[in-house]
Structure formats: C-alpha cells, structure tokens
Design a protein around this motif. Structure first.
Motif, PDB file in Angstrom:
ATOM      1  N   GLY A 387       0.792  -1.225   0.000  1.00 37.96           N
ATOM      2  CA  GLY A 387       0.000   0.000   0.000  1.00 37.96           C
ATOM      3  C   GLY A 387       0.821   1.270   0.000  1.00 37.96           C
ATOM      4  N   GLY A 388       0.121   2.390  -0.179  1.00 42.48           N
ATOM      5  CA  GLY A 388       0.752   3.702  -0.225  1.00 42.48           C
ATOM      6  C   GLY A 388      -0.230   4.789   0.168  1.00 42.48           C
ATOM      7  N   THR A 389       0.076   6.007  -0.225  1.00 43.99           N
ATOM      8  CA  THR A 389      -0.732   7.171   0.137  1.00 43.99           C
ATOM      9  C   THR A 389      -1.753   7.459  -0.948  1.00 43.99           C
ATOM     10  OG1 THR A 389       1.085   8.104   1.430  1.00 43.99           O
ATOM     11  CG2 THR A 389      -0.638   9.626   0.698  1.00 43.99           C
ATOM     12  N   VAL A 390      -3.001   7.665  -0.531  1.00 40.65           N
ATOM     13  CA  VAL A 390      -4.114   7.900  -1.447  1.00 40.65           C
ATOM     14  C   VAL A 390      -4.864   9.147  -0.999  1.00 40.65           C
ATOM     15  CG1 VAL A 390      -6.202   6.928  -2.489  1.00 40.65           C
ATOM     16  CG2 VAL A 390      -4.306   5.415  -1.850  1.00 40.65           C
ATOM     17  N   VAL A 391      -5.270   9.965  -1.961  1.00 40.68           N
ATOM     18  CA  VAL A 391      -5.952  11.232  -1.672  1.00 40.68           C
ATOM     19  C   VAL A 391      -7.381  11.173  -2.203  1.00 40.68           C
ATOM     20  CG1 VAL A 391      -5.903  13.736  -2.004  1.00 40.68           C
ATOM     21  CG2 VAL A 391      -3.763  12.453  -1.823  1.00 40.68           C
ATOM     22  N   VAL A 392      -8.321  11.659  -1.418  1.00 40.44           N
ATOM     23  CA  VAL A 392      -9.707  11.779  -1.885  1.00 40.44           C
ATOM     24  C   VAL A 392      -9.759  12.867  -2.940  1.00 40.44           C
ATOM     25  CG1 VAL A 392     -12.099  12.233  -1.229  1.00 40.44           C
ATOM     26  CG2 VAL A 392     -10.563  11.081   0.387  1.00 40.44           C
ATOM     27  N   GLY A 393     -10.231  12.533  -4.134  1.00 42.26           N
ATOM     28  CA  GLY A 393     -10.325  13.501  -5.218  1.00 42.26           C
ATOM     29  C   GLY A 393     -11.717  14.091  -5.318  1.00 42.26           C
ATOM     30  N   GLU A 394     -11.921  14.919  -6.332  1.00 44.80           N
ATOM     31  CA  GLU A 394     -13.237  15.512  -6.551  1.00 44.80           C
ATOM     32  C   GLU A 394     -14.265  14.456  -6.932  1.00 44.80           C
ATOM     33  OE1 GLU A 394     -14.191  18.525  -5.971  1.00 44.80           O
ATOM     34  OE2 GLU A 394     -12.211  19.314  -5.435  1.00 44.80           O
ATOM     35  N   SER A 395     -13.809  13.420  -7.628  1.00 45.86           N
ATOM     36  CA  SER A 395     -14.704  12.307  -7.970  1.00 45.86           C
ATOM     37  C   SER A 395     -14.046  10.979  -7.621  1.00 45.86           C
ATOM     38  CB  SER A 395     -15.079  12.350  -9.453  1.00 45.86           C
ATOM     39  OG  SER A 395     -13.911  12.344 -10.269  1.00 45.86           O
ATOM     40  N   GLU A 396     -12.866  10.712  -8.209  1.00 41.77           N
ATOM     41  CA  GLU A 396     -12.160   9.472  -7.932  1.00 41.77           C
ATOM     42  C   GLU A 396     -10.904   9.756  -7.119  1.00 41.77           C
ATOM     43  OE1 GLU A 396     -11.341   7.540 -11.593  1.00 41.77           O
ATOM     44  OE2 GLU A 396     -13.435   7.013 -11.976  1.00 41.77           O
ATOM     45  N   PRO A 397     -10.433   8.763  -6.358  1.00 38.53           N
ATOM     46  CA  PRO A 397      -9.218   8.970  -5.557  1.00 38.53           C
ATOM     47  C   PRO A 397      -7.982   9.057  -6.444  1.00 38.53           C
ATOM     48  CG  PRO A 397      -9.938   6.696  -5.407  1.00 38.53           C
ATOM     49  CD  PRO A 397     -11.018   7.426  -6.150  1.00 38.53           C
ATOM     50  N   GLU A 398      -6.937   9.651  -5.914  1.00 44.19           N
ATOM     51  CA  GLU A 398      -5.662   9.748  -6.609  1.00 44.19           C
ATOM     52  C   GLU A 398      -4.609   8.996  -5.808  1.00 44.19           C
ATOM     53  OE1 GLU A 398      -2.532  13.037  -8.468  1.00 44.19           O
ATOM     54  OE2 GLU A 398      -4.305  13.707  -7.352  1.00 44.19           O
ATOM     55  N   GLU A 399      -3.911   8.094  -6.485  1.00 44.48           N
ATOM     56  CA  GLU A 399      -2.854   7.320  -5.844  1.00 44.48           C
ATOM     57  C   GLU A 399      -1.527   8.053  -5.992  1.00 44.48           C
ATOM     58  OE1 GLU A 399      -3.429   2.836  -6.757  1.00 44.48           O
ATOM     59  OE2 GLU A 399      -4.386   3.919  -8.408  1.00 44.48           O
ATOM     60  N   PHE A 400      -0.865   8.317  -4.872  1.00 40.85           N
ATOM     61  CA  PHE A 400       0.424   8.995  -4.904  1.00 40.85           C
ATOM     62  C   PHE A 400       1.594   8.026  -4.956  1.00 40.85           C
ATOM     63  CE2 PHE A 400      -0.481  13.506  -3.061  1.00 40.85           C
ATOM     64  CZ  PHE A 400      -1.305  13.754  -4.149  1.00 40.85           C
ATOM     65  N   ASN A 401       1.318   6.718  -4.838  1.00 38.27           N
ATOM     66  CA  ASN A 401       2.371   5.706  -4.906  1.00 38.27           C
ATOM     67  C   ASN A 401       1.959   4.567  -5.810  1.00 38.27           C
ATOM     68  OD1 ASN A 401       2.626   6.715  -1.705  1.00 38.27           O
ATOM     69  ND2 ASN A 401       4.543   6.550  -2.824  1.00 38.27           N
ATOM     70  N   THR A 402       2.941   3.896  -6.398  1.00 42.29           N
ATOM     71  CA  THR A 402       2.692   2.787  -7.322  1.00 42.29           C
ATOM     72  C   THR A 402       3.427   1.531  -6.901  1.00 42.29           C
ATOM     73  OG1 THR A 402       2.421   4.362  -9.158  1.00 42.29           O
ATOM     74  CG2 THR A 402       2.797   2.047  -9.726  1.00 42.29           C
ATOM     75  N   LEU A 403       4.759   1.621  -6.793  1.00 37.10           N
ATOM     76  CA  LEU A 403       5.598   0.442  -6.570  1.00 37.10           C
ATOM     77  C   LEU A 403       5.198  -0.339  -5.315  1.00 37.10           C
ATOM     78  CD1 LEU A 403       7.994  -1.263  -7.461  1.00 37.10           C
ATOM     79  CD2 LEU A 403       9.495   0.356  -6.261  1.00 37.10           C
ATOM     80  N   PRO A 404       4.955   0.314  -4.175  1.00 34.35           N
ATOM     81  CA  PRO A 404       4.645  -0.479  -2.962  1.00 34.35           C
ATOM     82  C   PRO A 404       3.257  -1.066  -2.939  1.00 34.35           C
ATOM     83  CG  PRO A 404       4.510   1.867  -2.469  1.00 34.35           C
ATOM     84  CD  PRO A 404       5.035   1.753  -3.869  1.00 34.35           C
ATOM     85  N   CYS A 405       2.431  -0.747  -3.934  1.00 34.56           N
ATOM     86  CA  CYS A 405       1.057  -1.240  -3.942  1.00 34.56           C
ATOM     87  C   CYS A 405       0.936  -2.657  -4.511  1.00 34.56           C
ATOM     88  CB  CYS A 405       0.159  -0.267  -4.713  1.00 34.56           C
ATOM     89  SG  CYS A 405       0.161   1.387  -4.004  1.00 34.56           S
ATOM     90  N   ARG A 406       2.064  -3.268  -4.806  1.00 32.41           N
ATOM     91  CA  ARG A 406       2.124  -4.660  -5.249  1.00 32.41           C
ATOM     92  C   ARG A 406       3.342  -5.304  -4.604  1.00 32.41           C
ATOM     93  NH1 ARG A 406      -1.740  -2.558  -7.042  1.00 32.41           N
ATOM     94  NH2 ARG A 406      -2.764  -2.774  -9.069  1.00 32.41           N
ATOM     95  N   MET A 407       3.270  -6.577  -4.321  1.00 35.48           N
ATOM     96  CA  MET A 407       4.443  -7.303  -3.828  1.00 35.48           C
ATOM     97  C   MET A 407       5.424  -7.511  -4.975  1.00 35.48           C
ATOM     98  SD  MET A 407       4.648 -10.997  -1.839  1.00 35.48           S
ATOM     99  CE  MET A 407       4.127 -11.979  -3.265  1.00 35.48           C
ATOM    100  N   SER A 408       6.674  -7.162  -4.758  1.00 30.06           N
ATOM    101  CA  SER A 408       7.731  -7.366  -5.756  1.00 30.06           C
ATOM    102  C   SER A 408       8.464  -8.669  -5.466  1.00 30.06           C
ATOM    103  CB  SER A 408       8.709  -6.191  -5.743  1.00 30.06           C
ATOM    104  OG  SER A 408       8.077  -4.977  -6.073  1.00 30.06           O
ATOM    105  N   ILE A 409       9.030  -9.264  -6.515  1.00 30.32           N
ATOM    106  CA  ILE A 409       9.739 -10.534  -6.378  1.00 30.32           C
ATOM    107  C   ILE A 409      11.129 -10.401  -6.986  1.00 30.32           C
ATOM    108  CG2 ILE A 409       9.763 -12.979  -6.971  1.00 30.32           C
ATOM    109  CD1 ILE A 409       6.705 -12.872  -7.094  1.00 30.32           C
ATOM    110  N   VAL A 410      12.156 -10.826  -6.232  1.00 31.99           N
ATOM    111  CA  VAL A 410      13.536 -10.795  -6.709  1.00 31.99           C
ATOM    112  C   VAL A 410      14.146 -12.178  -6.518  1.00 31.99           C
ATOM    113  CG1 VAL A 410      13.812  -8.341  -6.205  1.00 31.99           C
ATOM    114  CG2 VAL A 410      14.441 -10.034  -4.476  1.00 31.99           C
ATOM    115  N   SER A 411      15.244 -12.414  -7.217  1.00 31.77           N
ATOM    116  CA  SER A 411      15.914 -13.716  -7.114  1.00 31.77           C
ATOM    117  C   SER A 411      17.231 -13.575  -6.382  1.00 31.77           C
ATOM    118  CB  SER A 411      16.139 -14.300  -8.502  1.00 31.77           C
ATOM    119  OG  SER A 411      16.912 -13.407  -9.288  1.00 31.77           O
TER     120      SER A 411
END
Length: 411
Positions: A387-411
């Motif tokens: 997860g990350g930081t999300v802002v209430v918008g005028e209609s839809e929310p705005e996501e301020f982060n992308t990468l942490p909103c999914r689990m990443s996998i490394v080898s």
C-alpha cells in the motif's frame, strides 16, 4: 541539470490555516486554543506554527499566537545569517516551563475566566490514545486558572486538519515521491546475503537526501517468510547484528516519510525466490482489499464505510489483519479496523489475549483528505502488507504511490 524544486508553504497558507482555526473556535465557542505538540508523534503545534519547538501554541481568537518552547536553543537557530530569509509564522516565542507559560499567556490576555479548547489532552494516534500532556504540567494549569473552563477538542481539531489545499497537496506529493524512491532503492538492494541494517540505512538515506524526515516509529521492518511482527527492527534498540536476508524470505518495510509537516506512508514488500505459495495467496487478498478501498474512497462517503469495504475481502478469505487496513494521514487520527479475526493471531495464552479493535470515530470524506492504504493479510505466522498514500479527489481517488502497492519478487 535542472535544480530540484522543494515546495514550501507560503504566508498565505498560514493566514488560511489561522482563519480556519478561528472559525473552528467560533463554532466551538472557545476564546483560546492550546495546541500541544511536545514530543508527540503528530506534532500538532506545527500546523499553526510551521515550526517544531517541542512545545505549545497558545492561539487566540483576536490576536497573534504565542509559541512556547522548553529551551533557548530551539529558538536561537533563527539568528543565523543563513536563516534571515525564512519567514517564521509566529514572532512571540517564549522559553520556560509549559504550565507557567500557558498560565502567563492566558492571564495577560484577560482570558482567565474563558472557555479554552485543548488539543492533545486525549488522543487517537498510534501509541498516544491517552494524550500527551503530563500530569505536572496540567495540574499547574488547573490550579492557577481555576475559573477557566477547559474543553478537550483533540479529535475535532484533527478533523479540521485533514482536508488539504492544492498547495498543501504539493508537499504531500513530494513526500510520497521520496517514499517511492526509497521503495525503488529497497527493491534494488534486497537480495540473499544482505543485512537488514543495510536495507534500513539505504531507505533512510533516500528520504534524508530529499529533505524528508521520518515520523515515529521511522521505519518498521519484517524479515522472513514467517515473521508476522510489525515493529522497528530489534537491533535499533537492543543492539546486536541485524538479520540477514535468506532465499524464500519476505522483506517488508513501512516507510514513514514526512516533508514540510506532511506524513505519507508506504508498505513495501519484496519477496525473495523461491516464494512460498502462501505469500502469493495473501498478496492476492491484500490487493483485493486495496482495490476495494479505491472503489469506496469517494467524497460524501463515511470513512467507516470505506474501512468496512476494505475489510470484506479479508473476512471472505477468513484471514486476519495485524494493523489497520486504512487510516488518515496528517494527522493519523482516524483509524480503521485492527485485528479482524483476532482469535487467529498466534501466540495467545492467558497473559496474551488479542481482541478485534473496532473504530469508534467516523467522518465524512471530502476532497483533499489523505489516507494510508495499508492492506495486510495474515494467516498463521505469514503476513503480506502492501500500500501507499491515497488522496480523496473531486470524484475518484488519486494514488500517490505505485511500486509499494504490489508485492515485488527478486531472485
């Protein structure tokens, strides 16, 4: 190379905050407002001062405020030649014991028999549910202002702080972007054989290089496929070597970036191959919770309804959560459900009994409110948090982060 721009609040932002605060005071029928920051997590004094002196702002309905601090060296930094272009918001700074300072400021203003609001007498932020104000300080105030009527307005004042102006959202975005960069760095260096302390140091270095600080508890880390804990690393207090990342581990960090008084949060999860199937399952449920929150975060919606919507995928999967799936930011005063399905939490005995904590405070969502989306799904000793930081918008929310909103996998 273009110089990086570091947004700051203007004196117009100060005037707007002060105006809002005086409207709040009028609505509450109070003539003076005591805003205690002290060493609390939220540092509420900074909202009115744009400066942290580990102190108290005494704010009046009809005159300029007074800022109280405990020591001279919190004030003397203003005197350096390279600080002369800084526009400090409050001129009247006083040094000394806070109880006496509060009494003196109220007495000289002729408000000893007035209604006075108090912020931080109670609390709702993490670890501060019983407020910040010390007994000795408050006892002095009560004994020396016996005719005054004090009213706790902590949560009501916190609610007035939640909607951010477009100028304030620039600082929120800056903070969130620094956290995003820290997540990218974490992803790049997390590999088998790397020490937890190296990952921690790299995260903090990115934030500080971006003129950000961390709010307590700074950086929470979890290392291992079976580590359901959520706290600062043990070595940050107890000493000793930090843990070493192993194949099959899940390395998670809650990064609390703060810029210009605005906290943002991200929940970065990096899984090291081979990834146990249970972690994939938990990630999928956490992602469903996140998406449900995005669908629900709309102006006019009740916060608790949005929190319940995020809980539904977790409950449907019959999993538990350790920490809230969502809470407000700047300040972190409105918190969703904690420990749903608490009977599943491992380690319970007669001395450790966990209970679901139901949120008791609600509010109507309006544009500009910022929230930490931190869906975590747990089973046994396995936990995935994104997860990350999300802002209430005028209609839809705005996501301020992308990468942490999914689990990443490394080898």
């Amino acid at each position: 190379m273009t110089a990086k721009s570091y947004p700051m609040l203007s004196l117009a932002a100060r005037d707007l905050r002060w105006q809002r605060t005086r409207v709040f005071m009028q609505e509450k029928d109070i003539e003076c407002l005591l805003v205690f920051g002290l060493k609390g997590r939220e540092r509420y004094e900074g909202y009115l001062a744009n400066e942290i002196l580990d102190g108290v702002v005494v704010f009046f309905a009809d005159r300029d405020p007074v800022h109280l601090t405990w020591t001279h060296h919190r004030y003397t930094r203003r005197l350096a030649a390279n600080m002369r272009d800084v526009h400090f918001w409050i001129d009247d700074v006083r040094i000394g014991p806070f109880g006496r300072g509060v009494v003196d400021a109220i007495t000289e203003s002729g408000l000893t028999s007035s209604r006075i609001g108090v912020v931080s007498l109670t609390g709702s932020s993490a670890g501060e549910m019983e407020g910040l104000i010390t007994y000795m300080m408050w006892d002095y105030v009560l004994k020396n202002l016996p005719a005054a009527e004090f009213e706790d307005v902590s949560l009501a004042f916190a609610q007035t702080m939640l909607p951010k102006t477009p100028q304030e959202l620039e600082l929120v975005r800056f903070s969130a972007q620094a956290a995003e960069e820290a997540c990218q760095t974490m992803l790049e260096i997390t590999r088998p054989g790397v020490r937890e302390a190296e990952i921690y140091a790299a995260i903090v270095e990115v934030l500080h290089r971006n003129s950000c600080v961390t709010t307590y508890p700074h950086v929470i880390m979890s290392v291992g496929a079976d580590d359901p804990g959520w706290a600062p690393p043990h070595w940050t207090y107890a000493g000793g070597p930090s843990r070493i990342v192993q194949p099959g581990d899940l390395v998670q960090a809650e990064i609390m970036s703060c810029y210009g008084g605005f906290e943002t949060q991200v929940q970065m999860s990096v899984a090291v191959e081979p990834v146990p199937q249970v972690l994939h399952m938990l990630h999928d449920v956490a992602l469903d919770c996140y998406d449900a929150g995005l669908a629900a975060l709309r102006p006019g919606t009740a916060f608790l309804d949005a929190a319940r919507a995020m809980s539904e995928p977790l409950l449907k999967a019959d999993l538990y959560n350790m920490t809230p799936l969502v809470h407000s930011l700047a300040p972190a005063a409105f918190v969703g459900h904690i420990a749903l399905n608490a009977v599943q939490i491992p380690g319970q005995d007669a001395n450790r009994v966990f209970h679901t904590i139901e949120p008791t405070q609600d509010l109507e969502l309006v544009p500009g409110m910022t929230f930490a989306f931190e869906p975590n799904a747990c089973t046994g000793q396995h936990r995935v948090n994104i997860g990350g930081t999300v802002v209430v918008g005028e209609s839809e929310p705005e996501e301020f982060n992308t990468l942490p909103c999914r689990m990443s996998i490394v080898s």
